[in-house]
Design an enzyme around this catalytic site. Sequence first.
Site, PDB file in Angstrom:
ATOM      1  N   GLU A 208       0.821  -1.217   0.000  1.00  0.00           N
ATOM      2  CA  GLU A 208       0.000   0.000   0.000  1.00  0.00           C
ATOM      3  C   GLU A 208       0.850   1.259   0.000  1.00  0.00           C
ATOM      4  O   GLU A 208       0.347   2.353   0.265  1.00  0.00           O
ATOM      5  CB  GLU A 208      -0.966  -0.010   1.188  1.00  0.00           C
ATOM      6  CG  GLU A 208      -1.955  -1.161   1.119  1.00  0.00           C
ATOM      7  CD  GLU A 208      -3.069  -1.065   2.144  1.00  0.00           C
ATOM      8  OE1 GLU A 208      -3.118  -0.076   2.896  1.00  0.00           O
ATOM      9  OE2 GLU A 208      -3.893  -1.983   2.183  1.00  0.00           O
ATOM     10  N   LYS A 340     -15.902  -1.446   3.762  1.00  0.00           N
ATOM     11  CA  LYS A 340     -15.280  -1.820   2.479  1.00  0.00           C
ATOM     12  C   LYS A 340     -16.371  -2.388   1.587  1.00  0.00           C
ATOM     13  O   LYS A 340     -16.954  -3.418   1.924  1.00  0.00           O
ATOM     14  CB  LYS A 340     -14.224  -2.900   2.719  1.00  0.00           C
ATOM     15  CG  LYS A 340     -12.984  -2.470   3.487  1.00  0.00           C
ATOM     16  CD  LYS A 340     -12.174  -3.707   3.880  1.00  0.00           C
ATOM     17  CE  LYS A 340     -10.747  -3.349   4.289  1.00  0.00           C
ATOM     18  NZ  LYS A 340     -10.051  -4.525   4.878  1.00  0.00           N
TER      19      LYS A 340
HETATM   20  P1  PGA Z   1      -6.645  -5.984   2.767  1.00  0.00           P
HETATM   21  O1  PGA Z   1      -6.168  -5.141   4.009  1.00  0.00           O
HETATM   22  O2  PGA Z   1      -7.231  -5.096   1.764  1.00  0.00           O
HETATM   23  O3  PGA Z   1      -5.397  -6.688   2.307  1.00  0.00           O
HETATM   24  O4  PGA Z   1      -7.651  -6.990   3.295  1.00  0.00           O
HETATM   25  C1  PGA Z   1      -6.722  -3.902   4.369  1.00  0.00           C
HETATM   26  C2  PGA Z   1      -7.137  -3.904   5.828  1.00  0.00           C
HETATM   27  O5  PGA Z   1      -6.934  -4.898   6.547  1.00  0.00           O
HETATM   28  O6  PGA Z   1      -7.693  -2.922   6.312  1.00  0.00           O
HETATM   29 ZN    ZN Z   2      -7.892  -4.126   8.436  1.00  0.00          ZN
END
Ligand code: PGA
Ligand code: ZN
Length: 435
Positions: A208, A340
């Site tokens: 990231e 998400k």
């Molecule tokens: P991931 O991690 O997109 O790899 O699941 C992001 C998070 O854990 O917030």
């Molecule tokens: Zn997370």
Amino acid sequence: MTASDTRIRSLQARRIWDSRGRPTLEAEITLANGSTGRGIAPAGASRGSREAIELRDGGSRLGGLDVTRAVAGVQGEIARHLSGHDALDQSAIDAALIALDGTPDKSRLGGNALVAVSLAVLHAGAASRRLPLWRHLAGEAAVTLPMPEIQIFGGGAHAGRRVDVQDFMVMPVGATSFAQAMEMTAEVYAAAGALMQAAGRRQGVADEGGWWPVFATNEEALEKLVTAIGHAGLHAGRDMALSLDIAASEFGAGGRYRLGLEARELDTAGMIDLLGSWIDAYPIASIEDPLAEDDEAGLVEFTRRFGTRLQIIGDDYLVTDAARIGAAAALPACNCALIKFNQAGTVSETLAAMQAARRAGWATVVSARSGETEDVTIAHLAIGWNAGQLKVGSFARSERMAKWNECLRIEETLGAGARFAGLPAPLAHWSLAHD
Ligand code: PGA
Ligand code: ZN
């Protein structure tokens, strides 16, 4: 063709590539009035076990990650089913997608296919109204620019498990505008890079965009973060708070937590005590997934001990699910929900999760995934839905910067009326305690 005819005329899908160079799916919708909308499925690496399931091809080619079956489902079955539906009726379309898939985890057509289509519908609706997405979502309501959480050091599943903790982040709690928050972040990110360089430990960036975590212990990353904030001319605590995503499900299950870097194993109480010692020693404002998704008793105990001092975010544990958020709020476990859209699988279910968190009096953080693209939809969701906070990774790599930059554009559009969200609700007393 009339401008008001917002029925879906055609739906296409294609394979594109995400920020890790892996296949993902993009859906594109055209309405009878000529408006178009696109949606892209992002991809996580440290996923909760109850997330909507991605449909991948399997096999050996492209690591089994290709999405030809998911693309075919959109082009065929989903396109036929949605043809003629009104794109402005998001909840009816999402309900139709869920019913068509017919599984509780969206595994038949794929959560990746469903979320891309649902987002494409959302964008086409906004385009029909000739509104930017954030305004389409907000209606007449006033909006706020989100408090960002920005990763400075990567870790966990995003950095080859070089350290156990997944995200070492900062929150510019002293900023009074989103633009100022970004400027403060730029200084800290640069200072942290210079620090790693001077120590001979600069080895590029993690998934990231945070600096690759060459540390002897997890806690050393916290020390370096505080040092970097100081080198940037900022006060650690008052100007810039720390925020962690422990992502504990990645190294803990059944009440046992295995810290690979430090070669030790802790039980739930030991893990809570370790995090408690960090909370006492560093200005940590927020901790995500402090315990594993299967450790509900641990999350309740952690919330009892620290819930009045900091923000406790549920990610893998809550998976953007309204019912799970409602149940967790009753315990209570956590005081903030990570949001998400691809965990939920449709826009309507994502919104329902936001609303469930709000009903509980919780804070919310709209979040990207570790596998992202140039798509900036989440910046619009965070602002249009007044989430209060936004987490998209670090301050490098354009799939991350695109989101921050979109927020800057929206802040500028709002002009003198722009309002920065400031401290999230669980941190109401933060600035007094850290002056
Ligand atoms: P991931 O991690 O997109 O790899 O699941 C992001 C998070 O854990 O917030
Ligand atoms: Zn997370």
